[in-house]
Scaffold this motif. Structure first.
Motif, PDB file in Angstrom:
ATOM      1  N   ILE A  51       0.866  -1.176   0.000  1.00 23.93           N
ATOM      2  CA  ILE A  51       0.000   0.000   0.000  1.00 23.93           C
ATOM      3  C   ILE A  51       0.902   1.225   0.000  1.00 23.93           C
ATOM      4  N   SER A  52       0.548   2.187  -0.842  1.00 20.02           N
ATOM      5  CA  SER A  52       1.353   3.402  -0.892  1.00 20.02           C
ATOM      6  C   SER A  52       0.470   4.586  -0.513  1.00 20.02           C
ATOM      7  N   ALA A  53       1.103   5.575   0.118  1.00 17.55           N
ATOM      8  CA  ALA A  53       0.394   6.814   0.424  1.00 17.55           C
ATOM      9  C   ALA A  53       1.418   7.930   0.438  1.00 17.55           C
ATOM     10  N   ASN A  87     -11.861  -2.837 -22.348  1.00 18.88           N
ATOM     11  CA  ASN A  87     -10.847  -2.944 -21.297  1.00 18.88           C
ATOM     12  C   ASN A  87      -9.709  -3.889 -21.703  1.00 18.88           C
ATOM     13  N   GLN A  88      -8.746  -3.956 -20.817  1.00 18.30           N
ATOM     14  CA  GLN A  88      -7.497  -4.675 -21.080  1.00 18.30           C
ATOM     15  C   GLN A  88      -7.539  -6.178 -20.839  1.00 18.30           C
ATOM     16  N   VAL A  89      -8.612  -6.669 -20.191  1.00 16.46           N
ATOM     17  CA  VAL A  89      -8.594  -8.042 -19.677  1.00 16.46           C
ATOM     18  C   VAL A  89      -8.576  -9.097 -20.788  1.00 16.46           C
ATOM     19  N   VAL A 105      -3.369  -9.322 -19.191  1.00 16.16           N
ATOM     20  CA  VAL A 105      -3.957  -8.136 -19.841  1.00 16.16           C
ATOM     21  C   VAL A 105      -3.282  -7.862 -21.186  1.00 16.16           C
ATOM     22  N   ARG A 106      -3.993  -7.129 -22.017  1.00 18.49           N
ATOM     23  CA  ARG A 106      -3.379  -6.662 -23.254  1.00 18.49           C
ATOM     24  C   ARG A 106      -2.293  -5.660 -22.902  1.00 18.49           C
ATOM     25  N   ARG A 107      -1.171  -5.779 -23.556  1.00 14.46           N
ATOM     26  CA  ARG A 107      -0.092  -4.828 -23.312  1.00 14.46           C
ATOM     27  C   ARG A 107      -0.359  -3.592 -24.170  1.00 14.46           C
ATOM     28  N   GLN A 109      -0.177   0.702 -25.095  1.00 14.44           N
ATOM     29  CA  GLN A 109       0.660   1.897 -25.067  1.00 14.44           C
ATOM     30  C   GLN A 109      -0.003   2.846 -24.067  1.00 14.44           C
ATOM     31  N   MET A 110       0.573   2.976 -22.862  1.00 13.67           N
ATOM     32  CA  MET A 110      -0.126   3.745 -21.833  1.00 13.67           C
ATOM     33  C   MET A 110      -0.061   5.243 -22.116  1.00 13.67           C
ATOM     34  N   ILE A 111      -1.188   5.916 -21.856  1.00 10.88           N
ATOM     35  CA  ILE A 111      -1.234   7.374 -21.966  1.00 10.88           C
ATOM     36  C   ILE A 111      -0.438   7.955 -20.795  1.00 10.88           C
ATOM     37  N   HIS A 166       6.259  12.262  -7.801  1.00 14.83           N
ATOM     38  CA  HIS A 166       5.006  12.766  -7.249  1.00 14.83           C
ATOM     39  C   HIS A 166       4.096  13.218  -8.396  1.00 14.83           C
ATOM     40  N   ASP A 167       2.885  12.660  -8.458  1.00 16.57           N
ATOM     41  CA  ASP A 167       1.933  13.083  -9.497  1.00 16.57           C
ATOM     42  C   ASP A 167       1.484  14.509  -9.210  1.00 16.57           C
ATOM     43  N   GLU A 168       1.556  15.352 -10.236  1.00 17.95           N
ATOM     44  CA  GLU A 168       1.128  16.745 -10.058  1.00 17.95           C
ATOM     45  C   GLU A 168      -0.148  16.986 -10.871  1.00 17.95           C
ATOM     46  N   ALA A 227      -7.296   0.521 -18.569  1.00 12.02           N
ATOM     47  CA  ALA A 227      -6.191  -0.352 -18.159  1.00 12.02           C
ATOM     48  C   ALA A 227      -5.999  -0.320 -16.648  1.00 12.02           C
ATOM     49  N   ASP A 228      -4.891  -0.903 -16.219  1.00  7.17           N
ATOM     50  CA  ASP A 228      -4.455  -0.852 -14.823  1.00  7.17           C
ATOM     51  C   ASP A 228      -5.547  -1.385 -13.883  1.00  7.17           C
ATOM     52  N   GLU A 229      -5.874  -0.653 -12.835  1.00  7.82           N
ATOM     53  CA  GLU A 229      -6.960  -1.026 -11.933  1.00  7.82           C
ATOM     54  C   GLU A 229      -8.063   0.002 -12.138  1.00  7.82           C
TER      55      GLU A 229
HETATM   56  P1  ATP Z   1       0.114   4.163  -8.861  1.00  5.86           P
HETATM   57  O1  ATP Z   1      -0.923   3.269  -9.469  1.00  5.86           O
HETATM   58  O2  ATP Z   1       0.023   4.234  -7.372  1.00  5.86           O
HETATM   59  O3  ATP Z   1       0.168   5.499  -9.538  1.00  5.86           O
HETATM   60  P2  ATP Z   1       2.192   2.866 -10.368  1.00  5.86           P
HETATM   61  O4  ATP Z   1       1.914   3.737 -11.526  1.00  5.86           O
HETATM   62  O5  ATP Z   1       3.618   2.560 -10.043  1.00  5.86           O
HETATM   63  O6  ATP Z   1       1.552   3.479  -9.101  1.00  5.86           O
HETATM   64  P3  ATP Z   1       1.262   0.068 -10.305  1.00  5.86           P
HETATM   65  O7  ATP Z   1      -0.195  -0.112 -10.280  1.00  5.86           O
HETATM   66  O8  ATP Z   1       2.059  -0.408  -9.161  1.00  5.86           O
HETATM   67  O9  ATP Z   1       1.353   1.587 -10.657  1.00  5.86           O
HETATM   68  O10 ATP Z   1       1.936  -0.593 -11.579  1.00  5.86           O
HETATM   69  C1  ATP Z   1       1.261  -0.857 -12.743  1.00  5.86           C
HETATM   70  C2  ATP Z   1       2.026  -0.314 -13.943  1.00  5.86           C
HETATM   71  O11 ATP Z   1       1.579  -0.962 -15.134  1.00  5.86           O
HETATM   72  C3  ATP Z   1       1.793   1.165 -14.160  1.00  5.86           C
HETATM   73  O12 ATP Z   1       2.957   1.773 -14.656  1.00  5.86           O
HETATM   74  C4  ATP Z   1       0.714   1.171 -15.245  1.00  5.86           C
HETATM   75  O13 ATP Z   1       0.708   2.352 -16.004  1.00  5.86           O
HETATM   76  C5  ATP Z   1       1.106  -0.031 -16.081  1.00  5.86           C
HETATM   77  N1  ATP Z   1      -0.004  -0.670 -16.793  1.00  5.86           N
HETATM   78  C6  ATP Z   1      -1.228  -0.947 -16.298  1.00  5.86           C
HETATM   79  N2  ATP Z   1      -1.993  -1.588 -17.207  1.00  5.86           N
HETATM   80  C7  ATP Z   1      -1.239  -1.726 -18.315  1.00  5.86           C
HETATM   81  C8  ATP Z   1      -1.481  -2.305 -19.618  1.00  5.86           C
HETATM   82  N3  ATP Z   1      -2.651  -2.873 -19.911  1.00  5.86           N
HETATM   83  N4  ATP Z   1      -0.476  -2.246 -20.526  1.00  5.86           N
HETATM   84  C9  ATP Z   1       0.723  -1.680 -20.200  1.00  5.86           C
HETATM   85  N5  ATP Z   1       1.006  -1.128 -19.004  1.00  5.86           N
HETATM   86  C10 ATP Z   1       0.040  -1.148 -18.060  1.00  5.86           C
END
Ligand code: ATP
Ligand code: MG
Length: 310
Positions: A51-53, A87-89, A105-107, A109-111, A166-168, A227-229
């Motif tokens: 967990i991060s904060a 979605n990516q699933v 998940v599908r890999r 190109q993250m924004i 740090h996200d701004e 993507a992601d969560e």
């Molecule tokens: P936080 O979510 O707290 O900002 P983080 O960016 O380090 O932290 P994590 O959730 O620990 O995120 O790591 C997931 C990483 O995978 C992130 O860099 C995210 O952008 C990337 N990611 C998530 N989904 C995909 C995807 N479908 N394809 C490629 N990269 C992905």
């Protein structure tokens, strides 16, 4: 940061997968040569219990948080897919050692920006509003309080910092400069649409989705894909709907089913930690760990209507 990396890094070796990289919470793997997924444009995304904060990885982790977040994201992905949100699933058939906490998940190109939507004013949004009357440059009416509902949901992007950064918060104009005007508009529209769907769904379950952070990627066809969560207590603020008005009237903090509980403990006198010190935060006491875990499980149960089988 080096000291931190040591404390958080226990990367499991998984059959059929090669470790790619570590995020704050997730571990990413690529298909191993010769494995079932070799040659496919997929990744294995494993949610740990970290967990991060305030940009720090905290210790200890929250037991089974990885499963809770993964299952909640999967639930949302399914609800949103039914509304036409891609979605990516790809698959939930993952190695035994990470069952329940990993997804193929599908890999994408993250924004390079976090797509944050706020329906209510709090946190860094409220802090900017108090100083300037705006949130990421968007002017808001006078007289709003911490926890107020906004006249309409707003898109308030932020930078996506490298690990340890740090996200701004940034303005829409800055986002346009980073990813281009057309992509920025598409990202905003997609994020607002998903928020609107999710906010309504959460409301039906007695939860206020105060704000949330999405990450989108672009697939081979140039389509924006979620993507992601998604819509988890790590990426969102969830408030019990029944007590919102009372807390707003009294000016007390909204009780929340999310990470805010941990942030509140960290910044309370009880932790003895100063956010501005730059020092690594102290270990979370066992009761804070337990209470956080219960909040996350509560959020899952309220939303989905079912207790999570762990
Ligand atoms: P936080 O979510 O707290 O900002 P983080 O960016 O380090 O932290 P994590 O959730 O620990 O995120 O790591 C997931 C990483 O995978 C992130 O860099 C995210 O952008 C990337 N990611 C998530 N989904 C995909 C995807 N479908 N394809 C490629 N990269 C992905
Ligand atoms: Mg993430």
């Amino acid at each position: 940061r080096e000291a931190l990396a040591g404390q958080i890094k226990v990367v499991p070796q998984l059959p059929g997968w090669v470790h790619l990289s570590s995020g704050k919470v997730r571990e990413l793997y690529a298909p191993a040569p010769g494995s079932a997924w070799d040659g496919e444009d997929v990744m294995l995304m494993v949610a740990t219990d970290r967990i991060s904060a305030y940009d720090f990885a905290l210790s200890p982790g929250i037991p089974e948080k990885g499963q809770i977040l993964t299952q909640m994201s999967l639930w949302w992905f399914e609800q949103l897919a039914a509304e036409g949100i891609p979605n990516q699933v790809v698959s939930t058939e993952v190695p035994e050692a990470v069952a329940g906490r990993a997804v193929i998940v599908r890999r994408l190109q993250m924004i390079e920006a976090e797509a944050i939507v706020r329906g209510y004013l709090t946190g860094s949004g409220y802090a900017e509003y108090r100083e300037q009357g705006t949130v990421t440059g968007i002017a808001l009416p006078e007289g709003l309080k911490d926890g107020s509902r906004l006249p309409e949901p707003i898109f308030t992007p932020s930078t996506k910092a490298e690990q340890g950064g740090h996200d701004e918060n940034i303005s829409f104009a800055q986002l346009e400069q980073t990813i281009g005007a057309e992509q920025a508009a598409r990202l905003r529209d997609a994020a607002l649409k998903v928020y609107a769907l999710a906010e309504q769904r959460a409301r039906e379950a007695g939860i206020i989705l105060a704000d949330t952070k999405f990450e989108f990627g672009v697939d081979a066809e140039g389509q924006l894909v979620l993507a992601d969560e998604v819509l988890t207590p790590d990426s969102s603020r969830f408030w019990p709907a029944e007590s919102w008005e009372q807390h707003l009237a009294e000016g007390t903090a909204q009780p929340s089913f999310d990470k805010q509980y941990v942030r509140n403990w960290l910044t309370s006198p009880a932790s003895g930690w100063e956010r501005s010190s730059g020092v690594v935060p102290p270990a979370l006491p066992q009761d804070v760990v337990t209470a956080t875990r219960e909040r996350y499980l509560d959020a899952y149960q309220r939303l989905t209507g079912e207790a999570l089988e762990l």
